[in-house]
Write an enzyme that holds these catalytic residues in place. Structure first.
Site, PDB file in Angstrom:
ATOM      1  N   LYS A  41       0.895  -1.160   0.000  1.00 16.09           N
ATOM      2  CA  LYS A  41       0.000   0.000   0.000  1.00 16.09           C
ATOM      3  C   LYS A  41       0.929   1.204   0.000  1.00 16.09           C
ATOM      4  O   LYS A  41       1.146   1.862   1.012  1.00 16.09           O
ATOM      5  CB  LYS A  41      -0.887  -0.021   1.247  1.00 16.09           C
ATOM      6  CG  LYS A  41      -1.727   1.227   1.460  1.00 16.09           C
ATOM      7  CD  LYS A  41      -3.001   1.209   0.668  1.00 16.09           C
ATOM      8  CE  LYS A  41      -3.858   2.419   1.061  1.00 16.09           C
ATOM      9  NZ  LYS A  41      -5.109   2.481   0.291  1.00 16.09           N
ATOM     10  N   ASP A  55      -5.098   0.527   7.150  1.00 17.89           N
ATOM     11  CA  ASP A  55      -5.019  -0.297   5.934  1.00 17.89           C
ATOM     12  C   ASP A  55      -3.672  -1.010   5.843  1.00 17.89           C
ATOM     13  O   ASP A  55      -3.603  -2.202   5.514  1.00 17.89           O
ATOM     14  CB  ASP A  55      -5.221   0.573   4.689  1.00 17.89           C
ATOM     15  CG  ASP A  55      -6.643   1.107   4.575  1.00 17.89           C
ATOM     16  OD1 ASP A  55      -7.512   0.669   5.347  1.00 17.89           O
ATOM     17  OD2 ASP A  55      -6.871   1.959   3.698  1.00 17.89           O
TER      18      ASP A  55
END
Length: 230
Positions: A41, A55
């Site tokens: 990410k 996340d």
């Protein structure tokens, strides 16, 4: 010897649609199938280093890696606290995202990855990364097959078909369209998926994901997704 697969870029029509749920579900399912997987990410906004459910932390856990500041820095080098698009967050916090550096970062991981390589984008496909480039430019530079995640909220059909048009215009292959049921949506999951199936290319599977119970984990309840990587 582990078979290397084509890397995949996981994007969406907007923020809070289900990119991370899709990414982590794929990671958990691939590992359950005894396959190697690596996920990144690279750019994240609204990041709180104390949040164990960020996340980046969830992606690390789904890959079997204990989250730590060092591990999070490894997969998410561009981190912004402000819950804004990366260009606006960088204006406040410094450290803008340079597209060439970002692409090189992804390519370096691609060269080293065994099994399946996944990258989760930030926001939707047209979110500005900096004052000159959008997520779509990042995807086009990598030219990886795309998993597009969309919702079922009122307006999702227009947003999804617009996103698909952008991806076609940029000659990016949509490996799968994941329709993730939106919370309190007045439109049913199945009506949304059936309508989209009339417009997507016949080679693009449309995957229907029902809304999860509160606090449920996607890999425990979602249907199998790992076939998308085949």
């Amino acid at each position: 010897m582990t078979q290397r697969k084509a890397p995949l870029f996981i994007t969406s029509t907007g923020t809070g649609i289900g990119k991370t749920a899709t990414t982590t579900a794929l990671c958990w399912q691939l590992r359950a199938d005894h396959q190697q997987v690596a996920a990144l990410k690279p750019v994240i906004s609204g990041f709180d280093p104390q949040d164990e459910s960020s996340d980046s932390a969830l992606i690390l856990k789904s890959c079997g890696i204990t989250p730590s500041p060092e591990a999070i820095h490894t997969i998410s080098p561009w981190r912004y606290h402000a819950p804004l698009s990366p260009n606006l967050a960088a204006d406040r916090e410094g450290g803008p995202v340079d597209l060439a550096t970002l692409v090189d970062f992804c390519r370096d991981y691609e060269a080293l990855a065994q099994g399946q390589m996944l990258i989760e984008g930030v926001g939707g496909i047209m979110v500005p990364l900096n004052n000159h480039h959008m997520v779509a430019d990042w995807m086009q530079a990598l030219n990886w097959p795309v998993i597009l995640v969309c919702g079922t909220y009122l307006g999702a059909l227009s947003h999804t078909l617009s996103a698909l048009e952008v991806l076609r215009h940029r000659a990016l292959r949509v490996k799968a369209l994941v329709v993730s049921e939106s919370e309190n949506s007045p439109v049913s999951l199945y009506d949304t998926a059936a309508t989209l199936e009339q417009f997507v290319q016949f080679t693009t599977p449309v995957v229907k994901i029902p809304r999860l119970p509160a606090m449920a984990q996607p890999w425990e309840h979602w249907p199998p997704l790992s076939w998308i990587c085949d």
